[in-house]
Design an enzyme around this catalytic site. Sequence first.
Site, short mmCIF file in Angstrom:
data_model
loop_
_atom_site.label_atom_id
_atom_site.label_comp_id
_atom_site.label_asym_id
_atom_site.label_seq_id
_atom_site.Cartn_x
_atom_site.Cartn_y
_atom_site.Cartn_z
N SER A 1 20.92 -4.74 -11.42
CA SER A 1 21.70 -5.75 -11.48
C SER A 1 23.41 -6.21 -10.34
O SER A 1 24.26 -5.08 -10.99
CB SER A 1 22.02 -6.54 -13.00
OG SER A 1 23.05 -7.74 -12.88
N HIS B 115 -6.18 -2.39 -10.49
CA HIS B 115 -6.55 -3.18 -9.55
C HIS B 115 -5.46 -3.91 -8.76
O HIS B 115 -6.22 -4.23 -7.39
CB HIS B 115 -7.51 -4.24 -10.20
CG HIS B 115 -7.83 -5.40 -9.31
ND1 HIS B 115 -8.50 -5.88 -8.63
CD2 HIS B 115 -7.04 -7.15 -9.50
CE1 HIS B 115 -8.97 -6.75 -7.52
NE2 HIS B 115 -8.17 -7.79 -9.01
N ARG C 223 -0.19 -3.21 2.20
CA ARG C 223 1.06 -1.74 2.33
C ARG C 223 0.93 -1.18 3.04
O ARG C 223 1.84 -0.40 3.66
CB ARG C 223 2.45 -2.28 1.26
CG ARG C 223 2.17 -3.72 0.95
CD ARG C 223 2.70 -4.39 1.91
NE ARG C 223 2.85 -5.81 1.59
CZ ARG C 223 3.73 -6.54 1.97
NH1 ARG C 223 3.45 -6.68 3.46
NH2 ARG C 223 3.49 -8.24 1.84
#
Length: 300
Positions: free
Chosen positions: A121, A213, A222
């Site tokens: 963050s 999966h 990718r």
Amino acid sequence: MLTPDQLAEIDAARATPRPTLRAVSEGMEAHLYRAHPVLDHGFIRVIDYMGDDAAIVQAARVSYGAGTKHVQNDEGLIRYLMRHWHSTPFEMCEVKLHVKLPVFVARQWIRHRTANVNEYSARYSILDREFYIPAPEQLAAQSTVNNQGRGEVLTGEEAARVLDLLKSDANRAYDHYEAMLSQDGQQGLARELARMNLPANIYTQWYWKVDLHNLFHFLRLRADAHAQYEIRVYAEAIAACVKDWVPLAFAAFEDYRMGGVTLSGKAIAVLKRRLAGEAVTQEASGMSKGEWREFVEVWG
């Protein structure tokens, strides 16, 4: 990369193994916690995993214990499940990864919405001055045939010009980011606002947990040769870990998904016509130019 303190923490974790009754993959144990470098400042780390090849067949058979008597039977069932697009048995295996990656790669990655993600963050912490700067061989112009791909590699003065812009823009943006922050006695901006000035090639980090999966779906897209290089190298690093984790499932995945081809009804019809001796053109195939180009790349 990782700091000396982080590396020492990893070494300490790996030096204190614990006995367990859960299924253990020896191949994945070798990767656990270790950082595999990717790009110039990035990495992937396996933080935790659940299941192995036996867990897949156990779920498929809803059986007990090891799930089967013979490894050959396991392999045959896993290949059947992969060949016929069964999904839930592969969902019995999960992996949690720690990934450090450029923000623009993260924006591509997050499109795979079937995972759990928790990102570093910048509302609470100040991001490091670390940017992805492509290696010279990755600097390329826009492809003339693919609207979302690369073409000719830049060389000489043009390559130098682009590299200089990337480096100077990134450092200037970070200088201004630091100058805007509420720190060192100045009122400045809150971190959640100052971060909006940072470039998309700055590095972020996240924990990413996904079942096998959906991980295979991620890797099929990718780790493909047509994927953007900067996300493909992450996928390839993950694939190397998965291959050691579930070797039977990964071999079936390589064969049926990465090495296989899905044919449309029109493509099947063209192949049948060709086998019958007919010379079929793109115009007579019923395919678009894009479909035909992809067909010819595989079948000639």
